[in-house]
Motif scaffolding. Structure first.
Motif, mmCIF file in Angstrom:
data_model
loop_
_atom_site.group_PDB
_atom_site.id
_atom_site.type_symbol
_atom_site.label_atom_id
_atom_site.label_comp_id
_atom_site.label_asym_id
_atom_site.label_seq_id
_atom_site.Cartn_x
_atom_site.Cartn_y
_atom_site.Cartn_z
ATOM 1 N N ARG A 227 46.847 -47.088 7.760
ATOM 2 C CA ARG A 227 48.076 -46.602 8.365
ATOM 3 C C ARG A 227 48.132 -46.950 9.845
ATOM 4 N NH1 ARG A 227 46.434 -40.929 5.664
ATOM 5 N NH2 ARG A 227 46.914 -41.424 3.476
ATOM 6 N N GLU A 228 49.211 -46.537 10.456
ATOM 7 C CA GLU A 228 49.384 -46.695 11.900
ATOM 8 C C GLU A 228 49.302 -45.330 12.569
ATOM 9 O OE1 GLU A 228 52.775 -48.830 13.135
ATOM 10 O OE2 GLU A 228 52.418 -50.561 11.831
ATOM 11 N N ALA A 229 48.682 -45.307 13.750
ATOM 12 C CA ALA A 229 48.530 -44.066 14.508
ATOM 13 C C ALA A 229 48.727 -44.371 15.982
ATOM 14 C CB ALA A 229 47.151 -43.450 14.267
ATOM 15 N N ASP A 230 49.631 -43.620 16.616
ATOM 16 C CA ASP A 230 49.921 -43.783 18.045
ATOM 17 C C ASP A 230 50.350 -45.209 18.386
ATOM 18 O OD1 ASP A 230 49.175 -41.139 18.315
ATOM 19 O OD2 ASP A 230 47.102 -41.642 18.864
ATOM 20 N N GLU B 71 45.369 -48.472 12.334
ATOM 21 C CA GLU B 71 44.273 -47.525 12.163
ATOM 22 C C GLU B 71 42.919 -48.193 12.363
ATOM 23 O OE1 GLU B 71 42.830 -44.150 8.874
ATOM 24 O OE2 GLU B 71 44.404 -45.613 8.397
#
Length: 456
Positions: free
Chosen positions: A341-344, A348
């Protein structure tokens, strides 16, 4: 009038008798006397001894408690994956599922530290699952990158160049032998286990190099011309001494070659592309929609005397590390995965165990000094550990990560580890002694049990 000597004698005799008189012994506690124990001291030890025993007892208790809970956490995940070892293989002679373990020497230390970390935290869970695994071990920066990229290029070679023969390796020879013997490979999800942030960065770099780089190696750099050195003509005496010195040196080199005959370590393959080439690279036609899942394993490793208290704090909290690693390894064993996933606003993969970089020594971040005017004979190796991680969206969207399913997590939470499995040698010895003593008083049948004689 002065006292006479005869009158002074009784006084001196009385003082001597009082000095030699022994004090009356204290009355002993009747309960202690019945047990054969001496009188207990009526006062506590001194302040310094109290401080010493308090600190020593607290530190010892913390070590014992952490060690027991660490064993409990590892045993819990070992029991959680144990049912996998009893599953039957559907096809006869089929190989079991195999995971690939990527290990590499941590920055500033040797490969032994990474191997000990695997044996202590990862191997117990893998052994209980009944799965097979293979190692990819790197001793210097770039070895894991080269191994991952070469494995991908060999798989591409079969699809893109079916007529050309692939260079033989030890693994390919074994695979050809299994095919001739009719041993089928495992059909299903395999997976990779990557230990440490430094190994993870090389794993990502190898994925991009293998799928976005060319199959053929880049041309070697042209050899650098050797600098010309002016020499003066030698006289007769100098020529004779030089000749004797040269013969002596040749004999010594020959002796050293005979003594130290060791196979040379093969050179590390050069990278086939650079991160700057990712946008202009095209994907292969036969690239899979999803790659084999992977799971990164934490490997906190800090060196140096200045970080003694940090290392001590980690030493007393190994139970938390064992629980985290056991969960990640169990997820790889259960073969349940999800997309990254993507975070900030970042992928990831960027954030995986990023705080471990703060543990690396300062020498890793420094560039190797070169003298002015010197031209290196070989191109400088790519510094993957200290370079920022560059990701391509086409590769990232095909990557998968192992994850525990809610039902597996719930089942593992309900596992109760017996106390006998995690207790130490002292408690286990007392337990065994108690059982031996209690068993001696149990009534045991005398003679053979032949049953009732009235039965037909």
């Amino acid at each position: 009038m002065a006292d006479s000597p005869s009158e002074a004698k009784p006084t001196s005799g009385t003082g001597a008798a009082a000095a030699t008189q022994t004090p009356k012994p204290k009355a002993q506690n009747p309960a202690l006397r019945m047990l054969g124990l001496p009188n207990l001291p009526r006062k506590l030890p001194s302040r310094n001894w109290m401080i010493f025993w308090a600190i020593t007892g607290t530190f010892t208790s913390a070590i014992i408690y952490d060690k027991r809970e660490k064993k409990r956490a590892t045993a819990k995940w070992r029991r959680a994956v144990e049912p996998l070892s009893r599953e039957l293989i559907h096809k006869p002679n089929q190989l079991p599922r195999k995971l690939t373990i990527y290990l590499e020497s941590p920055p500033g230390d040797g490969l032994r530290a990474a191997q000990d970390h695997f044996i202590e935290y990862v191997k117990p869970v893998l052994s209980a699952s009944g799965l097979d695994w293979e190692f990819v071990q790197g001793r210097q920066q770039g070895d894991v990158r080269a191994a991952v990229a070469e494995k991908i290029r060999r798989s591409r070679w079969v699809e893109e160049r079916p007529g050309e023969e692939i260079p033989k390796t030890d693994d390919s020879i074994v695979e050809d032998l299994r095919k001739r013997m009719g041993v089928p490979e495992y059909e299903g999800m395999k997976g990779d286990v990557v230990i440490g942030r430094h190994t993870w960065k090389e794993y990502i770099r190898g994925l991009h190099e293998g799928w976005l780089g060319p199959l053929d190696a880049p041309p070697d750099a042209p050899p650098q011309p050797e600098p010309m050195v002016e020499t003066k003509p030698a006289t007769g005496e100098d020529a004779a001494s030089n000749e004797a010195t040269g013969e002596k040196a040749v004999k010594e080199e020959a002796k050293e070659e005979v003594k130290d005959v060791k196979p040379a370590r093969p050179p590390q393959p050069r990278p086939h592309n650079a991160p700057e080439d990712y946008p202009s690279a095209s994907l292969p036609i036969h690239i899979p929609v999803e790659f084999s899942p992977s799971t990164p394993i934490p490997f906190p490793h800090r060196l140096g005397f200045r970080h003694t208290f940090v290392r001590l704090g980690r030493f007393l909290n190994r139970r938390k590390l064992a629980d985290d690693i056991g969960r990640e390894v169990a997820a790889a064993c259960f073969a349940a995965s999800r997309e990254w996933r993507e975070a900030d606003g970042q992928f990831e993969q960027h954030l995986v165990h990023e705080p471990e970089e703060n543990d690396w020594p300062k020498s890793v971040w420094k560039d190797e000094p070169t003298a002015e005017g010197d031209t290196p004979a070989e191109p400088a190796k790519e510094k993957i550990w200290t370079s920022p991680m560059v990701l391509d969206a086409r590769i990232v969207e095909r990557m998968r990560r192992f994850q525990m399913r809610p039902e597996d997590e719930e089942r593992a939470a309900g596992i109760i580890v017996p106390e006998e499995e995690i207790e130490g040698w002292i408690k286990g010895s007392f337990r065994g002694l108690w059982r031996w003593g209690a068993g001696a008083f149990e009534s045991k049948p005398k003679g053979p049990n032949i049953g009732s004689l009235d039965d037909d």
